[in-house]
Scaffold this motif. Sequence first.
Motif, PDB file in Angstrom:
ATOM      1  N   ASN A 127      34.509  -4.718  32.782  1.00 53.01           N
ATOM      2  CA  ASN A 127      34.460  -6.135  32.422  1.00 53.01           C
ATOM      3  C   ASN A 127      34.874  -6.306  30.965  1.00 53.01           C
ATOM      4  O   ASN A 127      34.322  -5.650  30.072  1.00 53.01           O
ATOM      5  CB  ASN A 127      33.047  -6.662  32.634  1.00 53.01           C
ATOM      6  N   PRO A 128      35.830  -7.190  30.684  1.00 56.54           N
ATOM      7  CA  PRO A 128      36.295  -7.373  29.303  1.00 56.54           C
ATOM      8  C   PRO A 128      35.234  -7.964  28.365  1.00 56.54           C
ATOM      9  O   PRO A 128      35.348  -7.844  27.146  1.00 56.54           O
ATOM     10  CB  PRO A 128      37.476  -8.331  29.457  1.00 56.54           C
ATOM     11  N   LEU A 129      34.219  -8.590  28.950  1.00 57.38           N
ATOM     12  CA  LEU A 129      33.163  -9.178  28.110  1.00 57.38           C
ATOM     13  C   LEU A 129      32.110  -8.156  27.684  1.00 57.38           C
ATOM     14  O   LEU A 129      31.240  -8.468  26.856  1.00 57.38           O
ATOM     15  CB  LEU A 129      32.463 -10.311  28.881  1.00 57.38           C
ATOM     16  N   LEU A 130      32.182  -6.949  28.242  1.00 62.61           N
ATOM     17  CA  LEU A 130      31.173  -5.938  27.935  1.00 62.61           C
ATOM     18  C   LEU A 130      31.147  -5.609  26.440  1.00 62.61           C
ATOM     19  O   LEU A 130      30.064  -5.517  25.836  1.00 62.61           O
ATOM     20  CB  LEU A 130      31.429  -4.673  28.748  1.00 62.61           C
ATOM     21  N   ALA A 131      32.298  -5.447  25.841  1.00 60.75           N
ATOM     22  CA  ALA A 131      32.372  -5.091  24.417  1.00 60.75           C
ATOM     23  C   ALA A 131      31.749  -6.197  23.559  1.00 60.75           C
ATOM     24  O   ALA A 131      31.033  -5.911  22.583  1.00 60.75           O
ATOM     25  CB  ALA A 131      33.826  -4.841  24.013  1.00 60.75           C
ATOM     26  N   MET A 132      32.008  -7.451  23.951  1.00 61.19           N
ATOM     27  CA  MET A 132      31.473  -8.564  23.182  1.00 61.19           C
ATOM     28  C   MET A 132      29.946  -8.596  23.266  1.00 61.19           C
ATOM     29  O   MET A 132      29.256  -8.732  22.253  1.00 61.19           O
ATOM     30  CB  MET A 132      32.044  -9.888  23.694  1.00 61.19           C
ATOM     31  N   TRP A 133      29.403  -8.454  24.495  1.00 59.28           N
ATOM     32  CA  TRP A 133      27.950  -8.480  24.669  1.00 59.28           C
ATOM     33  C   TRP A 133      27.282  -7.311  23.951  1.00 59.28           C
ATOM     34  O   TRP A 133      26.203  -7.454  23.370  1.00 59.28           O
ATOM     35  CB  TRP A 133      27.599  -8.452  26.160  1.00 59.28           C
ATOM     36  N   THR A 134      27.931  -6.166  23.977  1.00 62.13           N
ATOM     37  CA  THR A 134      27.385  -4.991  23.285  1.00 62.13           C
ATOM     38  C   THR A 134      27.313  -5.243  21.788  1.00 62.13           C
ATOM     39  O   THR A 134      26.308  -4.913  21.129  1.00 62.13           O
ATOM     40  CB  THR A 134      28.251  -3.759  23.569  1.00 62.13           C
ATOM     41  N   LYS A 135      28.371  -5.836  21.252  1.00 61.26           N
ATOM     42  CA  LYS A 135      28.398  -6.128  19.819  1.00 61.26           C
ATOM     43  C   LYS A 135      27.348  -7.173  19.451  1.00 61.26           C
ATOM     44  O   LYS A 135      26.641  -7.035  18.443  1.00 61.26           O
ATOM     45  CB  LYS A 135      29.793  -6.615  19.417  1.00 61.26           C
ATOM     46  N   VAL A 136      27.228  -8.226  20.270  1.00 61.83           N
ATOM     47  CA  VAL A 136      26.247  -9.281  20.002  1.00 61.83           C
ATOM     48  C   VAL A 136      24.826  -8.720  20.030  1.00 61.83           C
ATOM     49  O   VAL A 136      24.016  -8.997  19.138  1.00 61.83           O
ATOM     50  CB  VAL A 136      26.385 -10.426  21.034  1.00 61.83           C
ATOM     51  N   ALA A 137      24.538  -7.912  21.045  1.00 61.32           N
ATOM     52  CA  ALA A 137      23.205  -7.325  21.155  1.00 61.32           C
ATOM     53  C   ALA A 137      22.911  -6.413  19.962  1.00 61.32           C
ATOM     54  O   ALA A 137      21.794  -6.422  19.417  1.00 61.32           O
ATOM     55  CB  ALA A 137      23.081  -6.542  22.462  1.00 61.32           C
ATOM     56  N   GLY A 138      23.907  -5.647  19.529  1.00 58.41           N
ATOM     57  CA  GLY A 138      23.715  -4.766  18.381  1.00 58.41           C
ATOM     58  C   GLY A 138      23.466  -5.538  17.098  1.00 58.41           C
ATOM     59  O   GLY A 138      22.580  -5.177  16.302  1.00 58.41           O
ATOM     60  N   VAL A 139      24.229  -6.621  16.903  1.00 57.72           N
ATOM     61  CA  VAL A 139      24.051  -7.448  15.706  1.00 57.72           C
ATOM     62  C   VAL A 139      22.678  -8.101  15.697  1.00 57.72           C
ATOM     63  O   VAL A 139      21.991  -8.143  14.659  1.00 57.72           O
ATOM     64  CB  VAL A 139      25.161  -8.522  15.624  1.00 57.72           C
ATOM     65  N   LEU A 140      22.238  -8.607  16.849  1.00 61.06           N
ATOM     66  CA  LEU A 140      20.926  -9.238  16.938  1.00 61.06           C
ATOM     67  C   LEU A 140      19.801  -8.227  16.697  1.00 61.06           C
ATOM     68  O   LEU A 140      18.778  -8.546  16.070  1.00 61.06           O
ATOM     69  CB  LEU A 140      20.748  -9.898  18.305  1.00 61.06           C
ATOM     70  N   ALA A 141      19.989  -7.000  17.190  1.00 64.07           N
ATOM     71  CA  ALA A 141      18.977  -5.961  16.961  1.00 64.07           C
ATOM     72  C   ALA A 141      18.861  -5.642  15.470  1.00 64.07           C
ATOM     73  O   ALA A 141      17.755  -5.492  14.933  1.00 64.07           O
ATOM     74  CB  ALA A 141      19.335  -4.701  17.741  1.00 64.07           C
ATOM     75  N   ILE A 142      19.986  -5.567  14.797  1.00 64.60           N
ATOM     76  CA  ILE A 142      19.982  -5.322  13.344  1.00 64.60           C
ATOM     77  C   ILE A 142      19.334  -6.498  12.611  1.00 64.60           C
ATOM     78  O   ILE A 142      18.576  -6.316  11.650  1.00 64.60           O
ATOM     79  CB  ILE A 142      21.421  -5.080  12.836  1.00 64.60           C
ATOM     80  N   LEU A 143      19.613  -7.722  13.090  1.00 63.45           N
ATOM     81  CA  LEU A 143      19.024  -8.910  12.481  1.00 63.45           C
ATOM     82  C   LEU A 143      17.503  -8.889  12.618  1.00 63.45           C
ATOM     83  O   LEU A 143      16.776  -9.187  11.660  1.00 63.45           O
ATOM     84  CB  LEU A 143      19.593 -10.172  13.137  1.00 63.45           C
TER      85      LEU A 143
END
Length: 330
Positions: free
Chosen positions: A160-176
């Motif tokens: 799924n092409p959206l997988l990379a985006m969701w992974t990045k969003v989840a990682g950024v939110l975890a860091i936040l």
Amino acid sequence: MNATNATFDNVEALIALSNELNSDACWITIAASIALMGILGILIRIETRDNAHPSHVFSPVNIMLLFMIISNCGCVVFFYFVPLATDFLLSLALFTASNLSLSTFEWLVMLYSWNRGKPVISLVFPASCFLIRVVLVMFPLIQFVTEVGYAIVSVTDPDNPLLAMWTKVAGVLAILCSSILILFDSFILVVYQLYLHQIKSEVGIQKDQRLQIISQYGVVSLIWTLLYETVTEIYNWATWDSTNYNAYIGVTTLDSLMPLMFICIQLSMKRALYCQKQNDRNKKLTLVEAAKKVSLNGSKQGNTDRGDSILKPLSSIRETSTSGGNNSRI
């Protein structure tokens, strides 16, 4: 632990070691949680001995401490069952439940720190109170979105092409989330230290024994919390292999058991505050008794003085009448 002498050169050995450590941590956490709930119950019983009103028994502090114990225990227990689940969706549900329990524990720690430290914060840095309330409302929302993001990443097709985006969003939110936790705890820690410094130097703020106890235990608690958050980040982001298995064992053990020590510190503070309250109460009773004695002695002395003042005129009257009678007879 039994695995202290273990070595591993592949992923399977690392997983086996991790499962053994999780098993140890699970049973230790369950036993310790039961003991902590018992200690909390004893402290509540002692505190409410003279007044067992529900508002005292189910105070915000008592409720937060209870749910901290439950959420931390839930986090460890759910995580223990993740590798034992044979179904992927069940494993994902357990992993998500573990993360949600951990997020709940972290949020409760923030709420507890605010509830305990609010009087000190209002004295030292009152302008920050509104911002802290906003952070306490926004933080669980960010945590929830983060967990949803990780859940979506787990069930999304790798193509799924959206997988990379969701992974990045989840990682950024975890860091936040981690950044908010560290900044929040660091700020409260600085406030406590400023208060202790000001009452020590007797500059601007009147010394309050209760707030001093809260600040002293707060400093220890927040240093421990910051250490725990650091260990958690190392556990989550470090690369583990056969060259650092001892470090893996140490970090995993600390990450599982440090929250229990944090709760122990809070129960110790609860006990110290109760003892201080009893000392203040005893001092007040001593002062009241001393005041009653002074008042009673003063009343007795006053009655004696009034009696003397009455007797003296009567004596003079009798002397005058006696003198006058003698003159008439002469």
